[in-house]
Design an enzyme around this catalytic site. Sequence first.
Site, PDB file in Angstrom:
ATOM      1  N   ALA A 124       5.329  -1.883   0.799  1.00  0.00           N
ATOM      2  CA  ALA A 124       5.313  -1.170   2.075  1.00  0.00           C
ATOM      3  C   ALA A 124       6.060   0.159   1.974  1.00  0.00           C
ATOM      4  CB  ALA A 124       5.906  -2.053   3.172  1.00  0.00           C
ATOM      5  N   GLY A 131       2.189   9.698   3.986  1.00  0.00           N
ATOM      6  CA  GLY A 131       1.302   9.055   3.002  1.00  0.00           C
ATOM      7  C   GLY A 131       1.510   9.665   1.629  1.00  0.00           C
ATOM      8  N   LEU A 338     -31.389   3.086  -9.018  1.00  0.00           N
ATOM      9  CA  LEU A 338     -32.127   2.023  -8.328  1.00  0.00           C
ATOM     10  C   LEU A 338     -33.013   2.570  -7.207  1.00  0.00           C
ATOM     11  CD1 LEU A 338     -29.973   0.126  -9.782  1.00  0.00           C
ATOM     12  CD2 LEU A 338     -30.297  -1.381  -7.832  1.00  0.00           C
ATOM     13  N   GLU A 363      -2.566   4.569  -3.891  1.00  0.00           N
ATOM     14  CA  GLU A 363      -1.604   4.756  -5.003  1.00  0.00           C
ATOM     15  C   GLU A 363      -1.566   6.215  -5.456  1.00  0.00           C
ATOM     16  OE1 GLU A 363      -0.658   1.773  -7.689  1.00  0.00           O
ATOM     17  OE2 GLU A 363      -1.103   0.153  -6.281  1.00  0.00           O
TER      18      GLU A 363
HETATM   19  N1  CAA Z   1       9.768   8.133 -12.259  1.00  0.00           N
HETATM   20  C1  CAA Z   1      11.099   8.144 -11.945  1.00  0.00           C
HETATM   21  N2  CAA Z   1      11.621   8.934 -10.978  1.00  0.00           N
HETATM   22  C2  CAA Z   1      10.782   9.765 -10.342  1.00  0.00           C
HETATM   23  C3  CAA Z   1       9.405   9.822 -10.630  1.00  0.00           C
HETATM   24  C4  CAA Z   1       8.896   8.952 -11.642  1.00  0.00           C
HETATM   25  N3  CAA Z   1       7.608   8.943 -11.944  1.00  0.00           N
HETATM   26  N4  CAA Z   1       8.830  10.742  -9.833  1.00  0.00           N
HETATM   27  C5  CAA Z   1       9.817  11.256  -9.067  1.00  0.00           C
HETATM   28  N5  CAA Z   1      10.997  10.654  -9.384  1.00  0.00           N
HETATM   29  C6  CAA Z   1      12.319  10.930  -8.821  1.00  0.00           C
HETATM   30  C7  CAA Z   1      12.738  12.360  -9.098  1.00  0.00           C
HETATM   31  O1  CAA Z   1      13.365  12.463 -10.354  1.00  0.00           O
HETATM   32  C8  CAA Z   1      13.684  12.630  -7.945  1.00  0.00           C
HETATM   33  O2  CAA Z   1      14.905  11.991  -8.232  1.00  0.00           O
HETATM   34  P1  CAA Z   1      16.314  12.725  -7.956  1.00  0.00           P
HETATM   35  O3  CAA Z   1      16.551  12.541  -6.495  1.00  0.00           O
HETATM   36  O4  CAA Z   1      17.282  11.977  -8.789  1.00  0.00           O
HETATM   37  O5  CAA Z   1      16.147  14.165  -8.320  1.00  0.00           O
HETATM   38  C9  CAA Z   1      13.059  11.878  -6.790  1.00  0.00           C
HETATM   39  O6  CAA Z   1      12.268  10.841  -7.387  1.00  0.00           O
HETATM   40  C10 CAA Z   1      12.173  12.754  -5.917  1.00  0.00           C
HETATM   41  O7  CAA Z   1      11.163  13.296  -6.745  1.00  0.00           O
HETATM   42  P2  CAA Z   1      10.268  14.541  -6.330  1.00  0.00           P
HETATM   43  O8  CAA Z   1      11.163  15.656  -5.869  1.00  0.00           O
HETATM   44  O9  CAA Z   1       9.316  14.817  -7.417  1.00  0.00           O
HETATM   45  O10 CAA Z   1       9.527  13.973  -5.043  1.00  0.00           O
HETATM   46  P3  CAA Z   1       8.418  14.622  -4.117  1.00  0.00           P
HETATM   47  O11 CAA Z   1       8.833  14.394  -2.715  1.00  0.00           O
HETATM   48  O12 CAA Z   1       8.117  16.025  -4.543  1.00  0.00           O
HETATM   49  O13 CAA Z   1       7.143  13.681  -4.380  1.00  0.00           O
HETATM   50  C11 CAA Z   1       5.113  12.907  -5.443  1.00  0.00           C
HETATM   51  C12 CAA Z   1       6.501  13.585  -5.592  1.00  0.00           C
HETATM   52  C13 CAA Z   1       4.610  12.695  -6.845  1.00  0.00           C
HETATM   53  C14 CAA Z   1       4.156  13.800  -4.677  1.00  0.00           C
HETATM   54  C15 CAA Z   1       5.278  11.571  -4.703  1.00  0.00           C
HETATM   55  O14 CAA Z   1       5.661  11.765  -3.368  1.00  0.00           O
HETATM   56  C16 CAA Z   1       4.027  10.712  -4.720  1.00  0.00           C
HETATM   57  O15 CAA Z   1       3.753  10.033  -5.698  1.00  0.00           O
HETATM   58  N6  CAA Z   1       3.220  10.674  -3.604  1.00  0.00           N
HETATM   59  C17 CAA Z   1       2.090   9.749  -3.491  1.00  0.00           C
HETATM   60  C18 CAA Z   1       2.519   8.478  -2.793  1.00  0.00           C
HETATM   61  C19 CAA Z   1       1.735   7.284  -3.257  1.00  0.00           C
HETATM   62  O16 CAA Z   1       1.220   7.219  -4.357  1.00  0.00           O
HETATM   63  N7  CAA Z   1       1.687   6.255  -2.415  1.00  0.00           N
HETATM   64  C20 CAA Z   1       1.083   5.030  -2.789  1.00  0.00           C
HETATM   65  C21 CAA Z   1       1.476   3.940  -1.827  1.00  0.00           C
HETATM   66  S1  CAA Z   1       1.193   2.313  -2.485  1.00  0.00           S
HETATM   67  C22 CAA Z   1      -0.444   2.081  -2.456  1.00  0.00           C
HETATM   68  O17 CAA Z   1      -1.192   2.962  -2.150  1.00  0.00           O
HETATM   69  C23 CAA Z   1      -0.903   0.693  -2.850  1.00  0.00           C
HETATM   70  C24 CAA Z   1      -2.358   0.501  -2.741  1.00  0.00           C
HETATM   71  O18 CAA Z   1      -3.069   1.303  -2.228  1.00  0.00           O
HETATM   72  C25 CAA Z   1      -3.024  -0.655  -3.183  1.00  0.00           C
HETATM   73  P1  FAD Z   2      -2.473  12.452   3.505  1.00  0.00           P
HETATM   74  O1  FAD Z   2      -1.210  12.388   2.752  1.00  0.00           O
HETATM   75  O2  FAD Z   2      -2.422  12.862   4.934  1.00  0.00           O
HETATM   76  O3  FAD Z   2      -3.520  13.341   2.721  1.00  0.00           O
HETATM   77  C1  FAD Z   2      -4.690  13.924   3.323  1.00  0.00           C
HETATM   78  C2  FAD Z   2      -5.315  14.874   2.309  1.00  0.00           C
HETATM   79  O4  FAD Z   2      -4.400  15.949   2.015  1.00  0.00           O
HETATM   80  C3  FAD Z   2      -5.630  14.205   0.970  1.00  0.00           C
HETATM   81  O5  FAD Z   2      -6.813  14.750   0.438  1.00  0.00           O
HETATM   82  C4  FAD Z   2      -4.445  14.600   0.111  1.00  0.00           C
HETATM   83  O6  FAD Z   2      -4.726  14.575  -1.271  1.00  0.00           O
HETATM   84  C5  FAD Z   2      -4.182  15.993   0.616  1.00  0.00           C
HETATM   85  N1  FAD Z   2      -2.803  16.434   0.343  1.00  0.00           N
HETATM   86  C6  FAD Z   2      -1.647  15.933   0.872  1.00  0.00           C
HETATM   87  N2  FAD Z   2      -0.591  16.569   0.350  1.00  0.00           N
HETATM   88  C7  FAD Z   2      -1.072  17.481  -0.526  1.00  0.00           C
HETATM   89  C8  FAD Z   2      -0.473  18.450  -1.396  1.00  0.00           C
HETATM   90  N3  FAD Z   2       0.848  18.593  -1.481  1.00  0.00           N
HETATM   91  N4  FAD Z   2      -1.290  19.211  -2.154  1.00  0.00           N
HETATM   92  C9  FAD Z   2      -2.630  19.060  -2.097  1.00  0.00           C
HETATM   93  N5  FAD Z   2      -3.264  18.165  -1.301  1.00  0.00           N
HETATM   94  C10 FAD Z   2      -2.482  17.382  -0.528  1.00  0.00           C
HETATM   95  N6  FAD Z   2       0.277   2.376   1.020  1.00  0.00           N
HETATM   96  C11 FAD Z   2       1.309   1.501   0.783  1.00  0.00           C
HETATM   97  O7  FAD Z   2       2.463   1.882   0.863  1.00  0.00           O
HETATM   98  N7  FAD Z   2       1.050   0.215   0.439  1.00  0.00           N
HETATM   99  C12 FAD Z   2      -0.196  -0.267   0.329  1.00  0.00           C
HETATM  100  O8  FAD Z   2      -0.374  -1.465   0.004  1.00  0.00           O
HETATM  101  C13 FAD Z   2      -1.297   0.600   0.582  1.00  0.00           C
HETATM  102  N8  FAD Z   2      -2.572   0.134   0.526  1.00  0.00           N
HETATM  103  C14 FAD Z   2      -3.597   0.953   0.908  1.00  0.00           C
HETATM  104  C15 FAD Z   2      -4.900   0.445   1.001  1.00  0.00           C
HETATM  105  C16 FAD Z   2      -5.930   1.238   1.471  1.00  0.00           C
HETATM  106  C17 FAD Z   2      -7.306   0.672   1.603  1.00  0.00           C
HETATM  107  C18 FAD Z   2      -5.682   2.602   1.816  1.00  0.00           C
HETATM  108  C19 FAD Z   2      -6.782   3.494   2.324  1.00  0.00           C
HETATM  109  C20 FAD Z   2      -4.418   3.116   1.699  1.00  0.00           C
HETATM  110  C21 FAD Z   2      -3.362   2.304   1.260  1.00  0.00           C
HETATM  111  N9  FAD Z   2      -2.056   2.793   1.196  1.00  0.00           N
HETATM  112  C22 FAD Z   2      -1.005   1.945   0.927  1.00  0.00           C
HETATM  113  C23 FAD Z   2      -1.764   4.162   1.597  1.00  0.00           C
HETATM  114  C24 FAD Z   2      -2.183   5.206   0.556  1.00  0.00           C
HETATM  115  O9  FAD Z   2      -1.312   5.224  -0.513  1.00  0.00           O
HETATM  116  C25 FAD Z   2      -2.260   6.551   1.296  1.00  0.00           C
HETATM  117  O10 FAD Z   2      -3.415   6.503   2.112  1.00  0.00           O
HETATM  118  C26 FAD Z   2      -2.335   7.727   0.345  1.00  0.00           C
HETATM  119  O11 FAD Z   2      -1.136   7.859  -0.375  1.00  0.00           O
HETATM  120  C27 FAD Z   2      -2.668   9.032   1.086  1.00  0.00           C
HETATM  121  O12 FAD Z   2      -1.886   9.200   2.218  1.00  0.00           O
HETATM  122  P2  FAD Z   2      -2.591   9.577   3.634  1.00  0.00           P
HETATM  123  O13 FAD Z   2      -3.686   8.606   3.833  1.00  0.00           O
HETATM  124  O14 FAD Z   2      -1.527   9.659   4.655  1.00  0.00           O
HETATM  125  O15 FAD Z   2      -3.240  10.988   3.412  1.00  0.00           O
END
Ligand code: CAA
Ligand code: FAD
Length: 383
Positions: A124, A131, A338, A363
């Site tokens: 979570a 996001g 198809l 992710e």
């Molecule tokens: N490994 C270790 N530490 C890391 C790291 C990594 N890969 N990436 C960043 N950090 C650390 C940095 O070193 C920094 O640490 P310090 O405070 O010690 O300096 C801290 O984290 C903050 O890093 P950034 O300044 O780079 O952070 P940012 O705010 O610029 O964000 C980002 C970077 C890559 C954009 C990150 O916000 C990101 O990955 N966003 C996407 C979120 C995402 O993937 N959500 C998925 C939710 S889960 C899910 O989606 C599950 C599902 O669907 C099934």
């Molecule tokens: P936003 O962040 O609002 O992004 C909207 C658009 O703007 C995207 O095209 C994005 O790439 C773009 N954008 C945003 N910032 C930038 C930037 N800096 N530069 C360029 N482009 C940018 N989250 C969890 O924590 N746990 C879960 O288990 C989980 N499961 C999920 C399952 C499903 C089916 C879905 C749809 C989502 C799930 N998520 C989960 C959330 C998922 O990780 C987010 O949807 C994703 O990280 C994008 O966030 P957002 O939807 O708020 O889009």
Amino acid sequence: MDFTPSETQEMIRDTARQFAGRVLEPLAVSLDREHSFPRASLAEAAELGLLGINVPADYGGVEAGAVAYSLAVTELARACAATTVAICVSNMVAEVICAFGNEDQRVEHVNKLCSGEYVVGGFALSESGAGSDPGGMTTRARKTDKGWVIDGSKLWITSGTDAGLFVVWARTSDAPGARGVSCFLVPGDAPGLTAGKPEDKLGQRGSPTTALEFEGVEVGDEALLGELERGFPIAMMALDGGRIGIASLALGVGLAASEFANRYAIERKQFGRAIANFQAIQWMMADSRTELEAARLLVLRAAWLKEQGKGFTREASMAKLWSSERAFWACNRALQMLGGYGYTQDFPIERYLRDVRVTMIYEGTSEIQRIVIGRDVVRQFSA
Ligand code: CAA
Ligand code: FAD
């Protein structure tokens, strides 16, 4: 360089393949249409060790490594992406507790994740306003004499309706952005925690994605995972590994779609010959095969680096970016091969296409993967 899987890797891959064919495949269509949660399949996955593939045996896992995990996920996703994403998230939760938890937390929670006692684990992090930028989260955890009280809401949580344990990120100080975020272990049945109605999604409809509301949720001091206010790097490190899982999942769906379409093209006749004889169709076959093989290599390299204890952040993002995007195109081409039949629910291609689409979003979107990769390239060339 040896591309031959080890005996253990083959065994895990084959276990996943057989389970996928026997249990997941026959249920995939009804899960998609009825939006039902695959509880029984997940219990069987747990029995086979598929909820703790890269988890030490001491905590109930099968300790088969990150490469075996990737191979298994690809096999599972060929049959049912919705069940597979629940399995991926649960493995990610078990791994993050192993990596950052203390001994008590590992013993208490990881065994229950691997055995299926928790059904699955949930992750979570995301919120409605946070996001791609989870550092913008507003969920808070307030210190009390007895532990912590969590208030706020999460969005998009996979298995939100059914997970027995969530890893939850919340602000514990007023420090801005990624700083001031801590990580907690919260039972799914904690008083004050409620899951919303599952989102009505385009694909992966057998995987309930819900909001979570935290209203005065009390947890003890022992719920804190890792160091106070160092929760954000924990999320990032968990996602590095998680992205290998999603890349493997996308690959599985892309392979299923393109293999189905290849077989169809050999059978289907137009103009008196199998459509597979037309160069236009062969080029689609060639592009999908080449791009998916490249995805396979990127995914396995990232998994191998992880297994060797080497850095793999950039490689995991490259694998996820490429695999999700090319798998989407493989599904799209398969549908084209198809013709009109591909557009109906009589064939599985339309489901593959709907299911694979979200792998470019969750992710970390494709744009976020490019940010991770781009920053690393700049770092490398600035050094
Ligand atoms: N490994 C270790 N530490 C890391 C790291 C990594 N890969 N990436 C960043 N950090 C650390 C940095 O070193 C920094 O640490 P310090 O405070 O010690 O300096 C801290 O984290 C903050 O890093 P950034 O300044 O780079 O952070 P940012 O705010 O610029 O964000 C980002 C970077 C890559 C954009 C990150 O916000 C990101 O990955 N966003 C996407 C979120 C995402 O993937 N959500 C998925 C939710 S889960 C899910 O989606 C599950 C599902 O669907 C099934
Ligand atoms: P936003 O962040 O609002 O992004 C909207 C658009 O703007 C995207 O095209 C994005 O790439 C773009 N954008 C945003 N910032 C930038 C930037 N800096 N530069 C360029 N482009 C940018 N989250 C969890 O924590 N746990 C879960 O288990 C989980 N499961 C999920 C399952 C499903 C089916 C879905 C749809 C989502 C799930 N998520 C989960 C959330 C998922 O990780 C987010 O949807 C994703 O990280 C994008 O966030 P957002 O939807 O708020 O889009």
